[in-house]
Design an enzyme around this catalytic site. Structure first.
Site, PDB file in Angstrom:
ATOM      1  N   ARG A  61       0.849  -1.198   0.064  1.00 37.25           N
ATOM      2  CA  ARG A  61       0.075   0.003   0.015  1.00 37.25           C
ATOM      3  C   ARG A  61       0.853   1.245  -0.040  1.00 37.25           C
ATOM      4  O   ARG A  61       1.918   1.029   0.333  1.00 37.25           O
ATOM      5  CB  ARG A  61      -0.865  -0.044   1.186  1.00 37.25           C
ATOM      6  CG  ARG A  61      -1.938  -1.067   1.548  1.00 37.25           C
ATOM      7  CD  ARG A  61      -2.815  -0.942   2.733  1.00 37.25           C
ATOM      8  NE  ARG A  61      -3.837  -1.804   2.825  1.00 37.25           N
ATOM      9  CZ  ARG A  61      -3.502  -3.031   3.288  1.00 37.25           C
ATOM     10  NH1 ARG A  61      -2.119  -3.391   3.929  1.00 37.25           N
ATOM     11  NH2 ARG A  61      -4.531  -3.907   3.659  1.00 37.25           N
TER      12      ARG A  61
ATOM     13  N   HIS B  34      -3.288   3.270  -5.329  1.00 38.38           N
ATOM     14  CA  HIS B  34      -3.797   2.099  -4.853  1.00 38.38           C
ATOM     15  C   HIS B  34      -4.145   1.115  -6.086  1.00 38.38           C
ATOM     16  O   HIS B  34      -3.858   0.027  -5.979  1.00 38.38           O
ATOM     17  CB  HIS B  34      -5.354   2.255  -4.333  1.00 38.38           C
ATOM     18  CG  HIS B  34      -5.598   1.062  -3.275  1.00 38.38           C
ATOM     19  ND1 HIS B  34      -5.055   0.437  -2.192  1.00 38.38           N
ATOM     20  CD2 HIS B  34      -6.614   0.087  -3.609  1.00 38.38           C
ATOM     21  CE1 HIS B  34      -5.656  -0.364  -1.647  1.00 38.38           C
ATOM     22  NE2 HIS B  34      -6.673  -0.877  -2.571  1.00 38.38           N
TER      23      HIS B  34
ATOM     24  N   HIS C 184      -3.661  -9.862   3.294  1.00 41.81           N
ATOM     25  CA  HIS C 184      -5.018  -9.906   3.994  1.00 41.81           C
ATOM     26  C   HIS C 184      -5.077 -10.969   4.816  1.00 41.81           C
ATOM     27  O   HIS C 184      -4.335 -11.986   4.844  1.00 41.81           O
ATOM     28  CB  HIS C 184      -5.757 -10.403   2.448  1.00 41.81           C
ATOM     29  CG  HIS C 184      -5.953  -9.183   1.695  1.00 41.81           C
ATOM     30  ND1 HIS C 184      -6.339  -9.577  -0.065  1.00 41.81           N
ATOM     31  CD2 HIS C 184      -5.777  -7.877   1.591  1.00 41.81           C
ATOM     32  CE1 HIS C 184      -6.467  -8.411  -0.425  1.00 41.81           C
ATOM     33  NE2 HIS C 184      -6.214  -7.375   0.261  1.00 41.81           N
TER      34      HIS C 184
END
Length: 164
Positions: A24, A109, A135
């Site tokens: 990110r 992003h 994740h």
């Protein structure tokens, strides 16, 4: 965009680095040289993700390492990519894309989306992509699998259209 110049070279390098590792913006901006380590012919990143506060150990591909700047004499705590604010970075990215004929909405992003989509297209399984992105649940990563399925449908439809 890999071969296109950008008015802010550090934004270009950071964005393309993210396209090949999936980090990110907040994690790329916070990345310091001490978080990058080499073990034999493998280079990796060990960070605590800014958004989730979860630890992430991420091996870096040759493609990702290509976009790392030269360290030179930088201190271990120096930022790898001394990036300006996310608002400014996204403005630079938008202009860079437009100057190169890309009309699609572009933000930092999109590099993360690019990494996930390219990984799945290359045959990396959903679970592994999920772990590479940091994740905690595979279902978060499944959106990218749906993008790949849609692309498969479009490809088959295009072939069908050729013979109508």
């Amino acid at each position: 965009l890999m071969s296109a110049p950008c008015r802010c070279p550090v934004v270009r390098s950071a964005y393309l680095f993210s396209c090949f590792c999936g980090l990110r913006f907040s994690d790329v901006k916070a990345l310091t040289w001490e978080k990058i380590s080499a073990d034999g012919d493998r280079t990796g990143v060990r960070i605590v993700m800014v958004k989730t506060r979860k630890a992430l150990c991420l091996p870096l591909s040759d493609a990702a390492r290509r976009w790392l700047p030269e360290r030179g004499g930088a201190e271990p705590t120096a930022h790898v990519f001394p990036l300006p604010s996310s608002v400014y970075v996204n403005l630079v990215l938008k202009q860079w894309a437009r100057q190169n004929g890309i009309e699609k909405k572009m933000t930092f992003h999109t590099a993360r989306h690019t990494f996930a989509t390219m990984s799945l297209q290359a045959g990396v399984d959903l679970y592994t992509v999920s772990k590479l992105l940091g994740h905690t649940q595979v279902k978060t990563t499944q959106i990218y699998a749906r993008v790949i399925d849609r692309k498969k449908d479009e490809a088959v439809d295009a072939l069908s259209d050729m013979f109508r």
